[in-house]
Enzyme design. Sequence first.
Site, mmCIF file in Angstrom:
data_model
loop_
_atom_site.group_PDB
_atom_site.id
_atom_site.type_symbol
_atom_site.label_atom_id
_atom_site.label_comp_id
_atom_site.label_asym_id
_atom_site.label_seq_id
_atom_site.Cartn_x
_atom_site.Cartn_y
_atom_site.Cartn_z
ATOM 1 N N ASP A 66 -15.115 -29.745 -12.410
ATOM 2 C CA ASP A 66 -14.142 -29.373 -11.381
ATOM 3 C C ASP A 66 -14.755 -29.697 -10.024
ATOM 4 O O ASP A 66 -15.700 -29.036 -9.581
ATOM 5 C CB ASP A 66 -13.820 -27.885 -11.486
ATOM 6 C CG ASP A 66 -12.740 -27.438 -10.510
ATOM 7 O OD1 ASP A 66 -12.395 -28.225 -9.599
ATOM 8 O OD2 ASP A 66 -12.256 -26.306 -10.642
ATOM 9 N N ASN A 93 -11.024 -39.615 -4.769
ATOM 10 C CA ASN A 93 -9.645 -39.837 -5.198
ATOM 11 C C ASN A 93 -8.926 -38.557 -5.628
ATOM 12 O O ASN A 93 -7.699 -38.482 -5.530
ATOM 13 C CB ASN A 93 -9.625 -40.841 -6.357
ATOM 14 C CG ASN A 93 -8.269 -40.922 -7.023
ATOM 15 O OD1 ASN A 93 -7.323 -41.458 -6.470
ATOM 16 N ND2 ASN A 93 -8.167 -40.386 -8.233
ATOM 17 N N TYR A 162 0.387 -29.933 1.586
ATOM 18 C CA TYR A 162 -0.173 -31.197 1.102
ATOM 19 C C TYR A 162 -0.234 -32.208 2.237
ATOM 20 O O TYR A 162 -1.226 -32.917 2.406
ATOM 21 C CB TYR A 162 0.682 -31.720 -0.052
ATOM 22 C CG TYR A 162 0.219 -33.036 -0.630
ATOM 23 C CD1 TYR A 162 -1.032 -33.153 -1.232
ATOM 24 C CD2 TYR A 162 1.049 -34.161 -0.593
ATOM 25 C CE1 TYR A 162 -1.448 -34.357 -1.781
ATOM 26 C CE2 TYR A 162 0.640 -35.366 -1.140
ATOM 27 C CZ TYR A 162 -0.614 -35.457 -1.727
ATOM 28 O OH TYR A 162 -1.025 -36.656 -2.263
ATOM 29 N N LYS A 166 -3.637 -33.996 3.917
ATOM 30 C CA LYS A 166 -3.845 -35.438 4.007
ATOM 31 C C LYS A 166 -3.971 -35.901 5.458
ATOM 32 O O LYS A 166 -4.726 -36.840 5.755
ATOM 33 C CB LYS A 166 -2.701 -36.176 3.297
ATOM 34 C CG LYS A 166 -2.702 -36.012 1.789
ATOM 35 C CD LYS A 166 -4.003 -36.496 1.147
ATOM 36 C CE LYS A 166 -3.913 -36.516 -0.376
ATOM 37 N NZ LYS A 166 -5.171 -36.961 -1.010
#
Length: 279
Positions: A66, A93, A162, A166
């Site tokens: 994890d 990623n 989210y 980003k």
Amino acid sequence: MPRFSGKTVIITGSSNGIGRSAALLFAQDGANVTITGRNAERLEETRHLILKSGVSESHLNSVVADVTTSDGQDLLVKSTLDKFGKIHILVNNAGAAVPDATGATGTDQSIDVYHKTLQINLQAVIEMTKKVKPHLMETKGEIVNVSSIVAGPQAQPDFMYYAIAKAALDQYTRSIAIDLIQYGIRVNSVSPGVVATGFTNAMGMPDQASQKFYNFMAAHKECIPALVAGQPEDIANIILFLADRKLSSYIIGQSIVADGGSTLVMGCQVHDIKQMMGL
């Protein structure tokens, strides 16, 4: 000679989608590859795919971990060094749009969802970067972050946490690119648009619904002007380009957008201007 021969790469979130495709391409191009993910079954599928392509077991390090935990990060770094000796490339990623258990979106999402979203999309990247930095200083290596077009400037009201994560990742990429280039470490990122992966499944969307989503997006030019959803290898090829210093040596702190044109259109542009004017 393969272009990544003798190079070692760690790819987080490589049990599926873009990470899996990047791992396969790196391995086929001569790299030693550490693949990792939380799902042991899916990670084994990635491992089998790479070995089936003709890559030797000696070039592959598979680690169930994890990446949001300190222990998981340490295991990734240590096991890679133990097997390959050096680290040349880090691909951050791993990422996810964490759904609210109650189904809430927008401002109704819980703060717990906010913390989990930033932990996987931003904090894990920061922590992995710090832990791999001394090894990349030694090899004059590369970091490639995987961001998203949700970073803006368009609003993302449904999954704003989210988008926030980003957007912060993009600023982090720019900032560390300047901080680390003095040590010979080059940092860049790629910002995918709609890509057909297991991303929607992780959000709780079943396969049939996911396929309907991708089909709808690809069929509407206001969503994807190219009228096709991206495939994992479309993004993986950009990751390899950014990791290849011979091809991209003068690119520092940039994000390559790969979205079929999605971020270049506004809703009004899909309508015929002559019809709007009654001509």
